[in-house]
Design a protein around this motif. Structure first.
Motif, PDB file in Angstrom:
ATOM      1  N   SER A 144       0.813  -1.210   0.000  1.00 59.09           N
ATOM      2  CA  SER A 144       0.000   0.000   0.000  1.00 59.09           C
ATOM      3  C   SER A 144       0.849   1.264   0.000  1.00 59.09           C
ATOM      4  O   SER A 144       0.620   2.186  -0.787  1.00 59.09           O
ATOM      5  CB  SER A 144      -0.920  -0.003   1.226  1.00 59.09           C
ATOM      6  OG  SER A 144      -1.656   1.204   1.313  1.00 59.09           O
ATOM      7  N   TYR A 145       1.845   1.313   0.890  1.00 60.12           N
ATOM      8  CA  TYR A 145       2.637   2.533   1.043  1.00 60.12           C
ATOM      9  C   TYR A 145       3.664   2.720  -0.067  1.00 60.12           C
ATOM     10  O   TYR A 145       4.315   3.764  -0.134  1.00 60.12           O
ATOM     11  CB  TYR A 145       3.320   2.544   2.399  1.00 60.12           C
ATOM     12  CG  TYR A 145       2.375   2.848   3.552  1.00 60.12           C
ATOM     13  CD1 TYR A 145       1.081   3.312   3.330  1.00 60.12           C
ATOM     14  CD2 TYR A 145       2.773   2.674   4.866  1.00 60.12           C
ATOM     15  CE1 TYR A 145       0.224   3.594   4.376  1.00 60.12           C
ATOM     16  CE2 TYR A 145       1.912   2.956   5.928  1.00 60.12           C
ATOM     17  CZ  TYR A 145       0.648   3.422   5.671  1.00 60.12           C
ATOM     18  OH  TYR A 145      -0.202   3.708   6.714  1.00 60.12           O
ATOM     19  N   ASN A 146       3.817   1.712  -0.914  1.00 56.81           N
ATOM     20  CA  ASN A 146       4.710   1.865  -2.069  1.00 56.81           C
ATOM     21  C   ASN A 146       3.953   2.056  -3.376  1.00 56.81           C
ATOM     22  O   ASN A 146       4.565   2.132  -4.434  1.00 56.81           O
ATOM     23  CB  ASN A 146       5.646   0.660  -2.168  1.00 56.81           C
ATOM     24  CG  ASN A 146       6.827   0.780  -1.225  1.00 56.81           C
ATOM     25  OD1 ASN A 146       7.739   1.573  -1.446  1.00 56.81           O
ATOM     26  ND2 ASN A 146       6.813   0.008  -0.147  1.00 56.81           N
ATOM     27  N   TYR A 184       4.257   5.639  -3.763  1.00 53.05           N
ATOM     28  CA  TYR A 184       5.300   5.660  -2.742  1.00 53.05           C
ATOM     29  C   TYR A 184       5.045   6.748  -1.720  1.00 53.05           C
ATOM     30  O   TYR A 184       4.770   7.901  -2.060  1.00 53.05           O
ATOM     31  CB  TYR A 184       6.667   5.871  -3.385  1.00 53.05           C
ATOM     32  CG  TYR A 184       7.793   6.032  -2.388  1.00 53.05           C
ATOM     33  CD1 TYR A 184       8.134   4.966  -1.555  1.00 53.05           C
ATOM     34  CD2 TYR A 184       8.482   7.229  -2.270  1.00 53.05           C
ATOM     35  CE1 TYR A 184       9.157   5.104  -0.620  1.00 53.05           C
ATOM     36  CE2 TYR A 184       9.510   7.373  -1.349  1.00 53.05           C
ATOM     37  CZ  TYR A 184       9.845   6.312  -0.525  1.00 53.05           C
ATOM     38  OH  TYR A 184      10.845   6.448   0.400  1.00 53.05           O
ATOM     39  N   THR A 185       5.114   6.378  -0.439  1.00 49.96           N
ATOM     40  CA  THR A 185       4.954   7.305   0.660  1.00 49.96           C
ATOM     41  C   THR A 185       6.337   7.629   1.214  1.00 49.96           C
ATOM     42  O   THR A 185       7.014   6.735   1.745  1.00 49.96           O
ATOM     43  CB  THR A 185       4.083   6.686   1.769  1.00 49.96           C
ATOM     44  OG1 THR A 185       2.820   6.319   1.214  1.00 49.96           O
ATOM     45  CG2 THR A 185       3.878   7.651   2.916  1.00 49.96           C
ATOM     46  N   PHE A 188      -4.010   1.108   5.773  1.00 54.05           N
ATOM     47  CA  PHE A 188      -3.486   0.813   4.443  1.00 54.05           C
ATOM     48  C   PHE A 188      -4.336  -0.256   3.774  1.00 54.05           C
ATOM     49  O   PHE A 188      -4.984  -1.071   4.435  1.00 54.05           O
ATOM     50  CB  PHE A 188      -2.031   0.346   4.549  1.00 54.05           C
ATOM     51  CG  PHE A 188      -1.799  -0.599   5.699  1.00 54.05           C
ATOM     52  CD1 PHE A 188      -2.003  -1.961   5.581  1.00 54.05           C
ATOM     53  CD2 PHE A 188      -1.403  -0.098   6.933  1.00 54.05           C
ATOM     54  CE1 PHE A 188      -1.812  -2.827   6.648  1.00 54.05           C
ATOM     55  CE2 PHE A 188      -1.213  -0.961   8.018  1.00 54.05           C
ATOM     56  CZ  PHE A 188      -1.427  -2.320   7.880  1.00 54.05           C
ATOM     57  N   SER A 223      -2.660  12.121   6.222  1.00 53.89           N
ATOM     58  CA  SER A 223      -2.165  12.597   4.931  1.00 53.89           C
ATOM     59  C   SER A 223      -3.319  13.257   4.188  1.00 53.89           C
ATOM     60  O   SER A 223      -4.483  13.154   4.600  1.00 53.89           O
ATOM     61  CB  SER A 223      -1.630  11.425   4.112  1.00 53.89           C
ATOM     62  OG  SER A 223      -2.694  10.523   3.802  1.00 53.89           O
ATOM     63  N   GLN A 247      -4.694  12.282   1.585  1.00 58.19           N
ATOM     64  CA  GLN A 247      -5.607  11.265   1.074  1.00 58.19           C
ATOM     65  C   GLN A 247      -6.604  10.802   2.133  1.00 58.19           C
ATOM     66  O   GLN A 247      -7.689  10.326   1.801  1.00 58.19           O
ATOM     67  CB  GLN A 247      -4.811  10.058   0.555  1.00 58.19           C
ATOM     68  CG  GLN A 247      -3.963  10.351  -0.678  1.00 58.19           C
ATOM     69  CD  GLN A 247      -2.595  10.912  -0.331  1.00 58.19           C
ATOM     70  OE1 GLN A 247      -2.317  11.221   0.819  1.00 58.19           O
ATOM     71  NE2 GLN A 247      -1.739  11.047  -1.338  1.00 58.19           N
ATOM     72  N   LEU A 281       6.428  17.370   2.450  1.00 60.65           N
ATOM     73  CA  LEU A 281       5.554  16.449   3.177  1.00 60.65           C
ATOM     74  C   LEU A 281       4.907  17.152   4.366  1.00 60.65           C
ATOM     75  O   LEU A 281       5.588  17.779   5.179  1.00 60.65           O
ATOM     76  CB  LEU A 281       6.359  15.246   3.675  1.00 60.65           C
ATOM     77  CG  LEU A 281       5.570  14.187   4.463  1.00 60.65           C
ATOM     78  CD1 LEU A 281       4.544  13.521   3.567  1.00 60.65           C
ATOM     79  CD2 LEU A 281       6.531  13.148   5.047  1.00 60.65           C
TER      80      LEU A 281
END
Length: 245
Positions: free
Chosen positions: A24-26, A29-30, A141, A175, A177, A216
């Motif tokens: 999920s975090y890629n 990419y986070t 996620f 975030s 999102q 960020l």
């Protein structure tokens, strides 16, 4: 096919949930991944080593922390579709001050110093405000192909129901999102948290890490127990903190 929320009880379950976290975090990419879960070699072997290290480290933290609850959404097949991590603090971990953190999963040197700086900035902001019992959504996620199916709402409801029974306030560092979903559950933005990476005479290593996090920001969102924050009306407990605390 019916879906349910389950709490992690075994290390095997936990490993499958962490696999979901990485996917999920890629995608996309986070950048914060490089702070929490750095990949030191740009190879499949390097990626696998970092995933394995993260599972060992997070499981150790989880089993030593009674406030920690990892959960996941699954279907009849048992596959992990989405996951999250909640903390429910009956006593605030910051009641005696904010502990200093060191990102020991980074090798000693400038990379570790940078990661530790970022973590202490985030935790310091949180610790100055959350000196009471509270709940916190730490992570959420979903596998990319499973998004927009309502799984985030299921994970949120699971945690919010517990917080309501405990009678505590709830926070999340969101975030861009996630803001819309959290608003649906009564959270409101209190402050915008921009990451400060400035330092005197930064090295090239520091600049490389800094570049990854440039721009960020997090939205510090909060929900008081039994209501919704209204600017100018709702008391902010950390502003009226008793002098004895």
């Amino acid at each position: 096919m019916a879906v349910i929320v389950k709490e992690v009880t075994t290390e095997a379950e936990f490993g499958a949930v962490v696999d979901c976290l990485w996917e999920s975090y890629n995608d996309p990419y986070t950048p914060f991944m490089n702070i929490l879960f750095p990949v030191f070699a740009a190879t499949e072997e390097g990626y696998a080593a970092s995933v394995a290290e993260s599972k060992t480290r997070l499981w150790s933290i989880h089993t030593g922390d009674p406030s920690s609850h990892w959960i996941y959404v699954t279907d009849d097949s048992g596959k992990v579709l989405s996951g999250g991590h909640w903390n429910f603090h009956e006593v605030s971990p910051y009641i005696n001050g904010v502990p200093k953190l060191e990102a020991v999963w980074h090798p000693a040197g400038e990379g570790r110093a940078f990661a530790s700086h970022i973590l202490n900035e985030v935790y310091g902001f949180r610790g100055k405000r959350m000196w009471r019992p509270h709940a916190q959504l730490d992570m959420m996620f979903t596998y990319p192909e499973q998004r927009r199916k309502g799984y985030g709402s299921l994970l949120m409801k699971w945690g919010m129901d517990i917080a309501e029974k405990m009678g505590v306030e709830v926070l999340v560092e969101a975030s861009d999102q996630g803001v819309h979903l959290y608003k649906k559950f009564g959270f409101r933005t209190i402050e915008k948290l921009a990451i400060d990476t400035l330092t005197d005479n930064p090295s090239n290593t520091w600049r490389r890490f800094e570049s990854d996090l440039r721009g960020l920001t997090f939205w510090w969102m909060w929900k008081p127990h039994g209501g919704i924050y209204e600017a100018g009306k709702t008391e902010l407990p950390w502003v009226t903190k008793p002098k004895t605390q």
